[in-house]
Design an enzyme around this catalytic site. Structure first.
Site, PDB file in Angstrom:
ATOM      1  N   PRO A 139       0.830  -1.211   0.000  1.00  0.00           N
ATOM      2  CA  PRO A 139       0.000   0.000   0.000  1.00  0.00           C
ATOM      3  C   PRO A 139       0.867   1.266   0.000  1.00  0.00           C
ATOM      4  CG  PRO A 139      -0.628  -1.502   1.781  1.00  0.00           C
ATOM      5  CD  PRO A 139       0.645  -2.018   1.198  1.00  0.00           C
ATOM      6  N   GLU A 140       0.508   2.202  -0.834  1.00  0.00           N
ATOM      7  CA  GLU A 140       1.217   3.472  -0.922  1.00  0.00           C
ATOM      8  C   GLU A 140       0.404   4.554  -0.215  1.00  0.00           C
ATOM      9  OE1 GLU A 140       4.204   4.095  -2.208  1.00  0.00           O
ATOM     10  OE2 GLU A 140       4.542   2.000  -2.710  1.00  0.00           O
TER      11      GLU A 140
END
Ligand SMILES: [Zn+2]
Length: 274
Positions: A2-3
């Site tokens: 996840p960014e």
């Protein structure tokens, strides 16, 4: 993995659903996450109301009534999902917070690089995971002036600097390439040689690529239930990343690739002159 835009989207969804909810019980699996947490430590949040949910870099912070914070990081494969307490526990559910309304917030993590910790609000800024973090890219404090001053004394290429979380957090490899293309700055440009005008353009571009991605996320994750879905970069419209040899969307010349700090970097030689 996840960014920042995803974590921001998850934060917004969690906030909508959980702000004001009271935690009535906690449960742990017997598997160790990236950092272990004891049942005793986790139990200190029982009976507490969630007063707010914030994001710092890629960390989620749940503010609790008693001045404690539940800190969470999703690692590679961590996700939160909401289930009814009577619903069967899924494989890789490692932490469960039962809520007064009969639901449970569950932290599921296949690879267990994620973690949860409990900390005192007053000491949050001194926490090992939070103390060295740079500026938040979406906040006003990150602007051309800020970037200009942070670039004066370094001979590093600007792309490496943008990806340094001690300088600015959450600008991943794809976002850095895209933002530098948007700003018309060569990724290898020595940071201290940037003009103030270039720093302005880069700061604006960083905000834009992240906000575009959050907007995509907003449409991808329509409701809390979808928090359970696939994670990774949101489907962004990429101008340069992964497009080596394809035509530049601005000048039609072929997109180039180079490697900086071990990471694939895409740019247009014509639009981003060194
Ligand atoms: Zn071009």
């Amino acid at each position: 993995m996840p960014e920042l835009p995803e974590v921001e989207t998850i934060k917004r969804a969690l906030k909508k659903t959980l702000q004001g909810a009271t935690i009535t019980n906690v449960a742990l699996s017997n598997k160790r996450l990236r950092f272990p947490i004891s049942k005793n430590a986790l139990s200190t949040i029982i009976g507490q109301r969630i007063t707010g949910i914030r994001r710092r870099a890629k960390y989620l912070l749940f503010d609790l009534e008693n001045n404690l914070i539940l800190l969470a990081h999703l690692g590679m494969t961590g996700k939160f999902y909401l289930a009814h307490a009577s619903e069967q526990i899924r494989q890789h559910d490692h932490i469960r917070l039962t809520l007064a309304n009969g639901h449970e917030l569950r932290f599921n993590d296949v690879r267990r690089f994620g973690f949860v910790d409990i900390l005192q609000r007053d000491h949050a800024n001194k926490h090992d995971r939070l103390k060295n973090l740079g500026v938040e890219p979406l906040e006003k404090t990150f602007n051309g002036q800020c970037l200009f001053s942070k670039t004066r004394k370094t001979k590093k290429p600007i792309k490496n600097l943008l990806m340094d979380a001690k300088v600015v957090v959450g600008v991943g490899n794809i976002y850095a390439s895209e933002a530098l293309f948007m700003a018309g700055v060569h990724p290898k440009k020595i940071a201290s040689n940037l003009t103030k005008e270039q720093c302005n353009r880069i700061a604006i571009a960083v905000k834009q690529v992240l906000n575009d991605s959050i907007k995509q996320g907003g449409t991808t994750l329509k409701d809390f239930a979808s928090l359970n879905g696939e994670q990774g970069y949101f489907a962004m419209r990429l101008q340069v990343y992964g497009r080596r040899g394809e035509n530049c969307t601005v000048c039609s010349k072929p997109i180039d690739r180079l490697v900086l700090a071990g990471r694939s970097t895409f740019f247009c030689k014509n639009c981003q002159k060194l």
